[in-house]
Scaffold this motif. Structure first.
Motif, PDB file in Angstrom:
ATOM      1  N   TRP A   1     -17.756  14.826  -3.283  1.00 22.69           N
ATOM      2  CA  TRP A   1     -18.683  14.603  -2.186  1.00 22.69           C
ATOM      3  C   TRP A   1     -18.281  13.414  -1.304  1.00 22.69           C
ATOM      4  CZ3 TRP A   1     -19.565  13.689  -7.309  1.00 22.69           C
ATOM      5  CH2 TRP A   1     -19.712  12.364  -7.685  1.00 22.69           C
ATOM      6  N   ARG A   2     -17.369  12.589  -1.743  1.00 23.39           N
ATOM      7  CA  ARG A   2     -17.011  11.370  -1.005  1.00 23.39           C
ATOM      8  C   ARG A   2     -16.478  11.644   0.398  1.00 23.39           C
ATOM      9  NH1 ARG A   2     -19.883   7.373  -2.864  1.00 23.39           N
ATOM     10  NH2 ARG A   2     -19.562   7.018  -5.066  1.00 23.39           N
ATOM     11  N   ALA A   3     -15.864  12.798   0.596  1.00 23.14           N
ATOM     12  CA  ALA A   3     -15.316  13.143   1.914  1.00 23.14           C
ATOM     13  C   ALA A   3     -16.403  13.642   2.870  1.00 23.14           C
ATOM     14  CB  ALA A   3     -14.224  14.195   1.766  1.00 23.14           C
ATOM     15  N   GLY A   4     -17.638  13.702   2.410  1.00 21.49           N
ATOM     16  CA  GLY A   4     -18.735  14.208   3.242  1.00 21.49           C
ATOM     17  C   GLY A   4     -19.103  15.618   2.822  1.00 21.49           C
TER      18      GLY A   4
ATOM     19  N   ALA B   1     -22.404  19.404   8.921  1.00 23.66           N
ATOM     20  CA  ALA B   1     -23.217  18.184   8.759  1.00 23.66           C
ATOM     21  C   ALA B   1     -24.688  18.449   9.026  1.00 23.66           C
ATOM     22  CB  ALA B   1     -22.712  17.079   9.689  1.00 23.66           C
ATOM     23  N   GLU B   2     -24.983  19.455   9.864  1.00 21.46           N
ATOM     24  CA  GLU B   2     -26.379  19.753  10.174  1.00 21.46           C
ATOM     25  C   GLU B   2     -27.033  20.612   9.112  1.00 21.46           C
ATOM     26  OE1 GLU B   2     -23.745  21.187  11.552  1.00 21.46           O
ATOM     27  OE2 GLU B   2     -24.161  23.302  11.317  1.00 21.46           O
ATOM     28  N   GLN B   3     -26.244  21.077   8.131  1.00 22.87           N
ATOM     29  CA  GLN B   3     -26.783  22.013   7.145  1.00 22.87           C
ATOM     30  C   GLN B   3     -27.030  21.348   5.808  1.00 22.87           C
ATOM     31  OE1 GLN B   3     -24.514  25.542   6.893  1.00 22.87           O
ATOM     32  NE2 GLN B   3     -24.769  26.025   9.027  1.00 22.87           N
ATOM     33  N   GLY B   4     -27.979  21.913   5.090  1.00 20.36           N
ATOM     34  CA  GLY B   4     -28.227  21.524   3.699  1.00 20.36           C
ATOM     35  C   GLY B   4     -28.895  20.175   3.555  1.00 20.36           C
TER      36      GLY B   4
ATOM     37  N   THR C   1     -21.861  26.430  -6.125  1.00 19.22           N
ATOM     38  CA  THR C   1     -21.616  26.896  -4.757  1.00 19.22           C
ATOM     39  C   THR C   1     -20.686  25.992  -3.957  1.00 19.22           C
ATOM     40  OG1 THR C   1     -23.592  25.768  -3.919  1.00 19.22           O
ATOM     41  CG2 THR C   1     -23.848  28.080  -4.613  1.00 19.22           C
ATOM     42  N   CYS C   2     -20.573  24.732  -4.308  1.00 21.44           N
ATOM     43  CA  CYS C   2     -19.779  23.785  -3.517  1.00 21.44           C
ATOM     44  C   CYS C   2     -18.289  24.124  -3.606  1.00 21.44           C
ATOM     45  CB  CYS C   2     -20.007  22.353  -3.997  1.00 21.44           C
ATOM     46  SG  CYS C   2     -18.942  21.159  -3.137  1.00 21.44           S
ATOM     47  N   PRO C   3     -17.641  24.442  -2.484  1.00 23.57           N
ATOM     48  CA  PRO C   3     -16.229  24.808  -2.544  1.00 23.57           C
ATOM     49  C   PRO C   3     -15.314  23.649  -2.950  1.00 23.57           C
ATOM     50  CG  PRO C   3     -16.982  24.738  -0.260  1.00 23.57           C
ATOM     51  CD  PRO C   3     -18.185  24.554  -1.135  1.00 23.57           C
TER      52      PRO C   3
ATOM     53  N   HIS D   1     -29.464  22.226  -8.310  1.00 26.11           N
ATOM     54  CA  HIS D   1     -28.919  20.866  -8.241  1.00 26.11           C
ATOM     55  C   HIS D   1     -28.398  20.633  -6.837  1.00 26.11           C
ATOM     56  CE1 HIS D   1     -26.108  17.499  -8.915  1.00 26.11           C
ATOM     57  NE2 HIS D   1     -26.979  17.164  -9.847  1.00 26.11           N
ATOM     58  N   ARG D   2     -28.531  19.393  -6.391  1.00 27.68           N
ATOM     59  CA  ARG D   2     -27.977  19.012  -5.089  1.00 27.68           C
ATOM     60  C   ARG D   2     -26.844  18.030  -5.283  1.00 27.68           C
ATOM     61  NH1 ARG D   2     -30.356  20.639  -0.485  1.00 27.68           N
ATOM     62  NH2 ARG D   2     -32.466  21.424  -0.695  1.00 27.68           N
ATOM     63  N   CYS D   3     -25.846  18.212  -4.478  1.00 30.49           N
ATOM     64  CA  CYS D   3     -24.714  17.296  -4.419  1.00 30.49           C
ATOM     65  C   CYS D   3     -25.212  15.953  -3.863  1.00 30.49           C
ATOM     66  CB  CYS D   3     -23.674  17.913  -3.480  1.00 30.49           C
ATOM     67  SG  CYS D   3     -22.211  16.918  -3.215  1.00 30.49           S
ATOM     68  N   PRO D   4     -24.576  14.861  -4.206  1.00 30.63           N
ATOM     69  CA  PRO D   4     -24.970  13.595  -3.597  1.00 30.63           C
ATOM     70  C   PRO D   4     -24.914  13.606  -2.066  1.00 30.63           C
ATOM     71  CG  PRO D   4     -23.642  13.153  -5.521  1.00 30.63           C
ATOM     72  CD  PRO D   4     -23.593  14.650  -5.294  1.00 30.63           C
TER      73      PRO D   4
END
Length: 180
Positions: free
Chosen positions: A153-156, A161-164, A57-59, A28-31
């Motif tokens: 995910w709203r905070a980015g 930023a270059e990853q994923g 995996t998303c901290p 799954h991918r985060c927005p």
């Protein structure tokens, strides 16, 4: 499921603070575009069983889920399982779905599913990961926990930023309520 790109693997390493173990796919991918759930092999490269096939995996998501756990959500959900036969039956079906998905990769005979399924709630991280991968309606308690979370995910992006999510593997992930 999608094959992780080298950029995805770097993002996952940064999210976890270590290389991923038994990585099979981006589940799954985060927005934001980064992976937020990975599919892991039921048996790690050293041969040890690893029943948690969907690993969050998303901290930022993990931190928000940790807050729910610290606030007693797991205890309350476990009590509801004991008191509500309909909820218990739906949760047992979630357990069966989880096992079927894991068994499609490799059967770990005698090992539990994950997250405490089917009788208790032991780890909301696993239940949320399952809900993100399976979509709404499969894991009722994972869906509930997901609905309680802020929009992490709203905070980015949680990592660089270059990853994923760049290049050919970039997709816009479904948000809550949409199927992955």
């Amino acid at each position: 499921m999608e094959t992780p790109s080298p950029t995805d693997v770097l993002a996952i390493e940064e999210q976890l603070g270590r290389p991923p173990r038994g990585l099979r796919a981006i589940a799954h991918r985060c927005p934001c575009g980064n992976p937020d759930v990975v599919e892991t092999a039921p048996r790690l490269p050293d041969g040890s069983p690893f029943p948690t096939v969907y690993y969050l995996t998303c901290p930022r998501a993990a931190s928000a889920i940790g807050t729910l756990e610290a606030n007693g959500v797991m205890r309350e959900m476990t009590a509801r399982l004991a008191a509500d036969p309909e909820l218990a039956a739906a949760y047992r079906k979630a357990h069966e779905d989880y096992l079927a998905r894991r068994d499609a990769i490799e059967v770990l005979a005698g090992f539990p599913s994950a997250g405490g399924m089917p009788d208790r709630v032991k780890c909301l991280h696993v239940l949320v990961a399952h809900s993100l991968v399976a979509g709404p309606g499969v894991n009722p308690l994972g869906d509930e926990a997901l609905a309680m979370l802020p929009e992490w995910w709203r905070a980015g992006r949680c990592v660089g930023a270059e990853q994923g999510g760049s290049g050919a593997n970039a997709v816009q992930a479904p948000v809550r309520g949409e199927r992955a």
